[in-house]
Design a protein around this motif. Structure first.
Motif, PDB file in Angstrom:
ATOM      1  N   SER A  39       0.826  -1.203   0.000  1.00 44.88           N
ATOM      2  CA  SER A  39       0.000   0.000   0.000  1.00 44.88           C
ATOM      3  C   SER A  39       0.864   1.258   0.000  1.00 44.88           C
ATOM      4  O   SER A  39       0.590   2.222  -0.737  1.00 44.88           O
ATOM      5  CB  SER A  39      -0.926  -0.003   1.213  1.00 44.88           C
ATOM      6  OG  SER A  39      -1.670   1.194   1.286  1.00 44.88           O
ATOM      7  N   ALA A  42       2.435   1.757  -3.390  1.00 46.63           N
ATOM      8  CA  ALA A  42       1.448   2.232  -4.364  1.00 46.63           C
ATOM      9  C   ALA A  42       1.191   3.728  -4.190  1.00 46.63           C
ATOM     10  O   ALA A  42       1.088   4.472  -5.175  1.00 46.63           O
ATOM     11  CB  ALA A  42       0.147   1.443  -4.214  1.00 46.63           C
ATOM     12  N   GLN A  43       1.085   4.171  -2.930  1.00 47.02           N
ATOM     13  CA  GLN A  43       0.880   5.598  -2.682  1.00 47.02           C
ATOM     14  C   GLN A  43       2.099   6.410  -3.123  1.00 47.02           C
ATOM     15  O   GLN A  43       1.968   7.501  -3.692  1.00 47.02           O
ATOM     16  CB  GLN A  43       0.604   5.840  -1.199  1.00 47.02           C
ATOM     17  CG  GLN A  43      -0.718   5.261  -0.723  1.00 47.02           C
ATOM     18  CD  GLN A  43      -0.917   5.455   0.770  1.00 47.02           C
ATOM     19  OE1 GLN A  43      -0.092   6.056   1.437  1.00 47.02           O
ATOM     20  NE2 GLN A  43      -2.012   4.930   1.289  1.00 47.02           N
ATOM     21  N   SER A  45       4.459   5.604  -5.421  1.00 50.60           N
ATOM     22  CA  SER A  45       4.620   5.644  -6.872  1.00 50.60           C
ATOM     23  C   SER A  45       3.476   6.369  -7.561  1.00 50.60           C
ATOM     24  O   SER A  45       3.591   6.732  -8.731  1.00 50.60           O
ATOM     25  CB  SER A  45       4.740   4.214  -7.426  1.00 50.60           C
ATOM     26  OG  SER A  45       3.558   3.473  -7.135  1.00 50.60           O
ATOM     27  N   GLY A  46       2.367   6.588  -6.853  1.00 54.09           N
ATOM     28  CA  GLY A  46       1.226   7.282  -7.432  1.00 54.09           C
ATOM     29  C   GLY A  46       1.235   8.775  -7.173  1.00 54.09           C
ATOM     30  O   GLY A  46       0.188   9.424  -7.302  1.00 54.09           O
ATOM     31  N   GLU A 113      -3.504   7.591 -10.808  1.00 46.22           N
ATOM     32  CA  GLU A 113      -4.274   6.362 -10.674  1.00 46.22           C
ATOM     33  C   GLU A 113      -3.377   5.165 -10.962  1.00 46.22           C
ATOM     34  O   GLU A 113      -2.341   5.307 -11.637  1.00 46.22           O
ATOM     35  CB  GLU A 113      -5.460   6.385 -11.645  1.00 46.22           C
ATOM     36  CG  GLU A 113      -6.454   7.497 -11.372  1.00 46.22           C
ATOM     37  CD  GLU A 113      -7.566   7.539 -12.402  1.00 46.22           C
ATOM     38  OE1 GLU A 113      -7.443   6.812 -13.426  1.00 46.22           O
ATOM     39  OE2 GLU A 113      -8.527   8.303 -12.212  1.00 46.22           O
ATOM     40  N   PRO A 114      -3.735   3.959 -10.469  1.00 53.33           N
ATOM     41  CA  PRO A 114      -2.904   2.777 -10.749  1.00 53.33           C
ATOM     42  C   PRO A 114      -2.735   2.496 -12.237  1.00 53.33           C
ATOM     43  O   PRO A 114      -1.763   1.871 -12.654  1.00 53.33           O
ATOM     44  CB  PRO A 114      -3.682   1.645 -10.060  1.00 53.33           C
ATOM     45  CG  PRO A 114      -4.469   2.326  -8.992  1.00 53.33           C
ATOM     46  CD  PRO A 114      -4.835   3.666  -9.543  1.00 53.33           C
ATOM     47  N   SER A 115      -3.671   2.962 -13.043  1.00 55.39           N
ATOM     48  CA  SER A 115      -3.609   2.711 -14.486  1.00 55.39           C
ATOM     49  C   SER A 115      -2.736   3.717 -15.226  1.00 55.39           C
ATOM     50  O   SER A 115      -2.697   3.727 -16.461  1.00 55.39           O
ATOM     51  CB  SER A 115      -5.018   2.747 -15.080  1.00 55.39           C
ATOM     52  OG  SER A 115      -5.633   4.022 -14.838  1.00 55.39           O
TER      53      SER A 115
END
Length: 285
Positions: A39, A42-43, A45-46, A113-115
């Protein structure tokens, strides 16, 4: 064969159960660290920052914000305040920085966003250029703000849980040897009747396997109940109804493996003890 939970075996049962509880708790803790690390990464890298190069003025910031909010893969974009910039510089290793000391900022914070993809920075620079804004898009550096820390934490947690589980399995195995000692008279009689070492070890091992399996079920259930209680207490607005969406199938691995691992460790320990007693009885006989 005696009831595996009768008489003196109850104390052995609870010894095994609490050893399994400790091993499963360590496995669940490792899974929690893994989830938190994923988590955090992800935060991290986002997140990106756009530095406006040209044109100058607040109008360029407004244009950049509008263009970024309309760009694919961007969930939000907003101009950075001086206080926010100072906090980020301190977090990324820039030393003690005061907001009042910073020059006029031409920065826009971006939540991806993850995408967004691996080339999100290049895509955002192109989107800004189409709106007439020249900018640089920077993401969190790999050597700061915890870069690489999540992978190290995941490996450390996994290896630590595995090592702890092996220690608990050894404790279960050694504790199960006492079951063979309690069956010494039975093993001696069977030896006198001509039973082979494998037959005697198999009978005692079967009893130990049943004891270890039941203890594994109880230990895993206790660890699961404690884990659920911690989730409900630690996570705001968490309820029983929301738990299925918070738990991944991989999180059940320590719980599902515990009874079988406990049964195997108990079987090996009891069989080893029974074989030793049988060999000694055979020599004396």
């Amino acid at each position: 064969m005696k009831n595996a939970l009768a008489g003196m075996e109850r104390s052995l049962f609870w010894t095994l159960a609490f050893a399994v509880f400790a091993a499963v708790a360590a496995g669940l803790a490792a899974r929690a660290v893994d989830r938190l690390a994923v988590s955090y990464e992800a935060q991290r890298s986002g997140y990106a920052i756009a530095r406006i190069v040209a044109p100058e003025g607040q109008e360029a910031l407004s244009t950049a914000q509008t263009a970024l909010n309309a760009a694919p893969g961007v969930s939000s974009a907003a101009p950075m305040t001086a206080g926010r910039a100072a906090a980020l510089l301190r977090e990324w290793g820039g030393g003690e920085v005061q907001a009042a000391e910073l020059p006029e900022l031409r920065l826009v914070e971006i939540e991806l966003e993850p995408s967004a993809g691996d080339d999100a920075a290049g895509d955002l620079v192109a989107a800004l250029a189409q709106s007439g804004v020249t900018a640089e898009v920077l993401q969190a550096p790999d050597n700061a703000a915890g870069g690489g820390l999540s992978d190290r934490l995941k490996r450390l947690a996994a290896w630590g849980a595995a090592a702890f589980a092996l220690v608990m399995a050894l404790i279960v195995s050694l504790a199960a040897r006492s079951l063979a000692a309690r069956r010494r008279e039975m093993v001696t009689v069977l030896c006198d009747l001509g039973a082979t070492q494998g037959q005697v070890a198999g009978q005692v091992g079967q009893e130990a396997a049943l004891l270890g399996f039941y203890a594994g079920l109880v230990g895993a259930a206790l660890a699961g109940a404690v884990a659920i209680s911690i989730l409900l207490l630690a996570i705001p607005n968490a309820r029983i109804e929301t738990l299925p969406s918070m738990i991944l199938p991989l999180d059940f691995v320590p719980l599902a493996a515990a009874p079988f691992a406990s049964a195997l460790a108990a079987t090996l320990g009891a069989r080893g003890g029974a074989s030793s007693i049988h060999a000694k009885a055979a020599r004396l006989g």
